[in-house]
Design an enzyme around this catalytic site. Structure first.
Site, mmCIF file in Angstrom:
data_model
loop_
_atom_site.group_PDB
_atom_site.id
_atom_site.type_symbol
_atom_site.label_atom_id
_atom_site.label_comp_id
_atom_site.label_asym_id
_atom_site.label_seq_id
_atom_site.Cartn_x
_atom_site.Cartn_y
_atom_site.Cartn_z
ATOM 1 N N ASN A 1 -66.649 -28.431 74.613
ATOM 2 C CA ASN A 1 -67.170 -29.744 74.253
ATOM 3 C C ASN A 1 -67.924 -29.556 72.947
ATOM 4 O OD1 ASN A 1 -66.284 -31.045 76.592
ATOM 5 N ND2 ASN A 1 -68.129 -30.496 77.722
ATOM 6 N N HIS B 1 -75.682 -22.979 69.185
ATOM 7 C CA HIS B 1 -74.585 -22.109 68.793
ATOM 8 C C HIS B 1 -73.235 -22.686 69.227
ATOM 9 C CE1 HIS B 1 -78.079 -19.478 68.612
ATOM 10 N NE2 HIS B 1 -77.375 -18.658 67.850
ATOM 11 N N HIS C 1 -70.047 -22.983 71.102
ATOM 12 C CA HIS C 1 -69.768 -22.380 72.403
ATOM 13 C C HIS C 1 -68.841 -23.270 73.208
ATOM 14 C CE1 HIS C 1 -72.862 -25.323 73.423
ATOM 15 N NE2 HIS C 1 -72.452 -25.244 74.678
ATOM 16 N N GLN D 1 -67.118 -23.436 77.548
ATOM 17 C CA GLN D 1 -67.394 -23.071 78.925
ATOM 18 C C GLN D 1 -66.097 -22.684 79.625
ATOM 19 O OE1 GLN D 1 -70.463 -25.399 81.124
ATOM 20 N NE2 GLN D 1 -70.320 -26.841 79.427
#
Length: 362
Positions: free
Chosen positions: A171, A182, A184, A186
């Protein structure tokens, strides 16, 4: 690929990955030393025929660090303990502090509908220590490492008997609920194949049984032959706006030849996918002249130990899109009915993305 697994002060696992040897002595950090005691559960939705996860502890999760937090500070500020330790490495993977699914879930509450422990896993994958970077800004071998990391996590998490499906996603942007500075993503791992990939796999399996070829494999060949909506193409990977796009600027990214999971990629396929991934994300940013928000989801075969010749590893990008002076997200017909209404033709949006010039530096 180099990897090192550590234990955070609150008991969560942290795995560091790097293109180079990782130094010993890196200390795992955490925003809190309190052990994570999440106990989510599932409830059956009888009208939709699917499970819904309930994780009320997530009401207390952090959204973003306080305004006075400085993501560029050269040292860890003790007032704002970080999830990322100091040291030389490229990618960090750690258990989510506020998981919607966990293997430790137990004793679900009774209800008028069926309930189960919300067994699964939720991991955070930090792509780089640079808080101002993005996937498009990363070096190509760094992106290749990320593809390896997704493969390693699929192998590790998918190895648990409770896990049936592993879904990496990103996302991007505060518009879609980002909680870390940062860049990133999931990884969610489920005790069943979730409804959307289950439906896609059902269609793929039916097609494979009839044609002995992959559904997405043949669709890709038709897209190559049409040559209208392609954003990136080489011998091993492709990115394109699908003819059936539900969103303007929706892009799919895949290998030309089908592979079931990240674990099945060859080195050359990883390199090509990295090039395609970098191209798509740079074009998004170049089209809008800003870090463009999107959801990127990677679909692969279930981790149920069965062969899945019908599966074809690929990513789908779902960006919000601009209508007049605002960004548009899902509306009632999409969320409630599952019926998508696209305000623009895929061919039009493909041309806009194709027109964006990008530089693919290593």
């Amino acid at each position: 690929m180099y990897a090192q697994t550590l234990l955070k002060p609150d008991g969560r696992k942290l795995t560091l990955y790097s293109r180079y040897p990782i130094a010993e002595g890196i200390a795992a950090t955490s925003p809190s030393n309190e052990p994570v005691q999440a106990n989510p559960h599932l409830r059956w939705h009888p009208l939709r025929g699917e499970w819904v996860a309930y994780a009320s502890h997530r009401q207390g999760r952090t959204f973003m660090p306080p305004p006075e937090y400085n993501p560029l500070a050269p040292t860890i500020d003790p007032k704002f303990p970080t999830e990322l330790p100091q040291g030389r490495y490229d990618i960090a993977v750690f258990d989510n502090r506020f998981p919607s699914l966990t293997l430790a879930a137990h004793d679900p509450p009774g209800n008028i509908v069926d309930t189960l422990p919300a067994h699964g896993a939720c991991e955070v994958v930090v792509f780089t220590q640079d808080p101002l970077a993005s996937l498009g800004a990363l070096e190509l071998d760094h992106l290749e490492l990320l593809l390896q990391v997704w493969g390693d996590r699929t192998s590790v998490i998918g190895g648990y008997p409770e896990i049936q499906y592993v879904l990496p996603f990103e996302n991007r942007g505060t518009e879609v609920g980002v909680t870390l500075h940062h860049p990133h993503g999931q990884i969610y791992a489920y005790p069943f194949v979730p409804p959307v990939p289950a439906r896609m796999l059902e269609c793929q399996q039916s097609y494979y049984q009839e044609h002995k070829r992959g559904l997405l494999q043949d669709l890709i060949q038709k897209e190559i032959a049409a040559n209208q909506r392609i954003i990136y193409l080489d011998e091993d990977a492709i990115a394109f706006v699908p003819a059936c796009a539900r969103y303007p600027y929706e892009v799919w990214l895949a290998t030309i030849q089908p592979v079931a999971t990240f674990m099945d990629l060859t080195a050359q396929q990883r390199k090509s996918l990295a090039l395609a991934l970098k191209t798509v994300t740079l074009k998004y940013d170049g089209l809008w002249h800003r870090p463009f928000p999107y959801l990127m989801a990677w679909f692969q075969a279930p981790t149920d130990g069965k062969p899945h010749p019908e599966a074809h590893l690929h990513a789908q990008f779902y960006p919000p899109y601009r209508t007049s002076d605002r960004l548009k997200y899902l509306a009632g017909t999409e969320l409630a009915a599952g019926m998508f209404a696209n305000d623009a033709l895929p061919e039009e949006k493909a041309k806009e993305l194709q027109a964006v010039s990008v530089t693919l530096s290593a």
